[in-house]
Design an enzyme around this catalytic site. Structure first.
Site, PDB file in Angstrom:
ATOM      1  N   LYS A   1      -4.409   7.344  -9.783  1.00  0.00           N
ATOM      2  CA  LYS A   1      -3.040   7.053  -9.331  1.00  0.00           C
ATOM      3  C   LYS A   1      -2.125   6.723 -10.518  1.00  0.00           C
ATOM      4  CE  LYS A   1      -3.290   7.840  -4.950  1.00  0.00           C
ATOM      5  NZ  LYS A   1      -2.459   8.909  -4.364  1.00  0.00           N
TER       6      LYS A   1
ATOM      7  N   TYR B   1     -10.098   5.347  -8.482  1.00  0.00           N
ATOM      8  CA  TYR B   1      -8.913   5.711  -7.701  1.00  0.00           C
ATOM      9  C   TYR B   1      -7.648   5.244  -8.439  1.00  0.00           C
ATOM     10  CZ  TYR B   1      -5.827   5.687  -3.552  1.00  0.00           C
ATOM     11  OH  TYR B   1      -4.816   5.893  -2.659  1.00  0.00           O
TER      12      TYR B   1
ATOM     13  N   SER C   1      -0.584   3.540  -5.209  1.00  0.00           N
ATOM     14  CA  SER C   1      -1.236   2.429  -4.503  1.00  0.00           C
ATOM     15  C   SER C   1      -1.106   1.162  -5.338  1.00  0.00           C
ATOM     16  CB  SER C   1      -2.712   2.767  -4.330  1.00  0.00           C
ATOM     17  OG  SER C   1      -3.461   1.603  -4.067  1.00  0.00           O
ATOM     18  N   SER C   2      -1.143   0.007  -4.669  1.00  0.00           N
ATOM     19  CA  SER C   2      -1.033  -1.264  -5.397  1.00  0.00           C
ATOM     20  C   SER C   2      -2.256  -1.539  -6.272  1.00  0.00           C
ATOM     21  CB  SER C   2      -0.815  -2.424  -4.425  1.00  0.00           C
ATOM     22  OG  SER C   2      -1.865  -2.492  -3.497  1.00  0.00           O
ATOM     23  N   CYS C   3      -3.339  -0.762  -6.096  1.00  0.00           N
ATOM     24  CA  CYS C   3      -4.526  -1.008  -6.937  1.00  0.00           C
ATOM     25  C   CYS C   3      -4.348  -0.496  -8.360  1.00  0.00           C
ATOM     26  CB  CYS C   3      -5.778  -0.426  -6.295  1.00  0.00           C
ATOM     27  SG  CYS C   3      -5.818   1.349  -6.321  1.00  0.00           S
TER      28      CYS C   3
ATOM     29  N   HIS D   1     -10.308   1.135   5.644  1.00  0.00           N
ATOM     30  CA  HIS D   1      -9.747  -0.097   5.098  1.00  0.00           C
ATOM     31  C   HIS D   1      -9.992  -1.236   6.087  1.00  0.00           C
ATOM     32  CE1 HIS D   1      -7.405   2.867   2.694  1.00  0.00           C
ATOM     33  NE2 HIS D   1      -7.614   1.970   1.762  1.00  0.00           N
TER      34      HIS D   1
END
Ligand code: GFB
Length: 319
Positions: free
Chosen positions: A147, A143, A114-116, A186
């Site tokens: 990841k 999270y 994920s981009s987070c 989301h």
């Protein structure tokens, strides 16, 4: 970097972990066009958090290829409210699947992140090399840490055991099979539901969370699935690859776009007790683009498609 095909999917047994989720189901739809055998296992058949079950399942089913799309996911509030679940569930799933894939001799595995994973204040657009250069966004660091561990697992198994395990980092995704539950979803599915309900109940207002100033990049999940197949065939290095649309939009502009598609013409109110999250996370797509892949589904077109499906789903549930 060139986009030469270096790995064949043809004739392979391809396991999609998380095939009931939005990403996994998009991968299954996309793989149906390929000459391969798709292997799946329901949650009742296989608990990916259980190490022994995962090992036994891999030894029995012997997949050649794995797309690791199974994950505990959710929007900003769910991430902030259930840190233990987001960290523990995702760590267990990743560790069990990567280790079992290694032990059973899987030829190639793709981990989806994920981009987070990137620092809260990373320079924009965010290049892959920004990983681990700064502090994470607090609402989703649990999270994000899980990841990041997934990327590191793939790199470690590549380095120590020579496994062809790669990672792709999608931006904020939306599409068929999304979660429309307002507490855990989301932003995009939440806005679709809120605008639809405000329109049908003839409410004068619709409430959004936060200030509306954060910017987000959105990618249709069918574009992501296509990018994953593209990378599976063409990429074999330890650095992860960003998968995005190349554009971001302030949340308040997204609200206007969704209201326009849905046909809600009332006022927007803000719940400022809800978090904004990271101010911006536009990823650089240069690496993937240089290999020859670009997305095809525009944001308005994608939202209209998802709204159509949402109405059908509501009609089915109400019937
Ligand atoms: O999509 P979202 O929940 O997650 O929220 P993140 C994006 C932005 O939309 C935030 C705002 O600034 C929210 O405050 N927003 C406005 C809303 N109205 C709403 C609403 O009704 N519902 C929701 N959910 N948001 C997630 C991470 O971050 O992104 C995950 O928590 C993951 O870890 C995912 O990385 C892709 O983009 O902020």
């Amino acid at each position: 970097m060139t986009g030469e095909v270096i790995f064949a999917l043809e004739g392979k047994r391809v396991y999609v972990a998380g095939h009931r989720g939005m990403v996994g189901s998009a991968l299954v739809r996309r793989l149906a066009a390929e000459n391969c055998t798709i292997v799946t296992a329901s949650r009742a058949e296989l608990d990916l958090k259980d190490q022994a079950s995962v090992r036994t399942w891999f030894a029995r089913e012997t997949p050649d290829v794995v797309f690791l799309a199974a994950a505990k996911v959710g929007g900003i509030l769910a991430n902030d409210s259930y840190p233990a679940d987001f960290l523990y569930d995702n760590l267990m799933i990743e560790a069990n699947v990567v280790e079992a894939a290694y032990r059973s001799g899987v030829e190639k595995l793709m981990f989806l992140g994920s981009s987070c994973i990137y620092p809260k204040l990373a320079p924009q657009p965010i290049v892959e090399a920004s990983l681990l250069t700064g502090a994470l966004e607090p609402t989703n660091e649990w999270y994000a840490v899980a990841k990041i561990a997934g990327i590191k697992l793939c790199q470690a198994y590549r380095r120590q055991h020579g496994c062809d395990f790669i990672s792709a980092m999608p931006t904020n995704l939306y599409g068929p099979g999304d979660n429309f539950d307002l507490a855990s979803s989301h932003v995009l599915p939440a806005l679709i539901r809120k605008a639809h309900e405000a329109k049908t109940s003839e409410s004068p207002t619709m409430e959004i969370w936060g200030t509306g100033t954060p910017r987000r990049e959105f990618l249709h999940v069918d574009d992501l699935a296509d990018a994953c197949i593209f990378l599976m065939r063409r990429y074999s290095q330890d650095e992860h690859v960003n998968v995005g649309s190349g554009d971001d939009i302030p949340i308040i502009e997204l609200v206007k776009l969704v209201c326009d598609v849905v046909g809600f013409k009332g006022e927007i109110s803000q719940d400022l007790s809800k978090p904004d999250g990271t101010p911006r996370k536009l990823m650089s797509g240069d690496k993937l683009q240089s290999m020859g892949w670009t997305p095809t589904i525009g944001l308005r077109e994608g939202i209209a498609d998802v709204y159509g499906r949402f109405i059908e789903q509501e009609a089915r549930l109400g019937a």
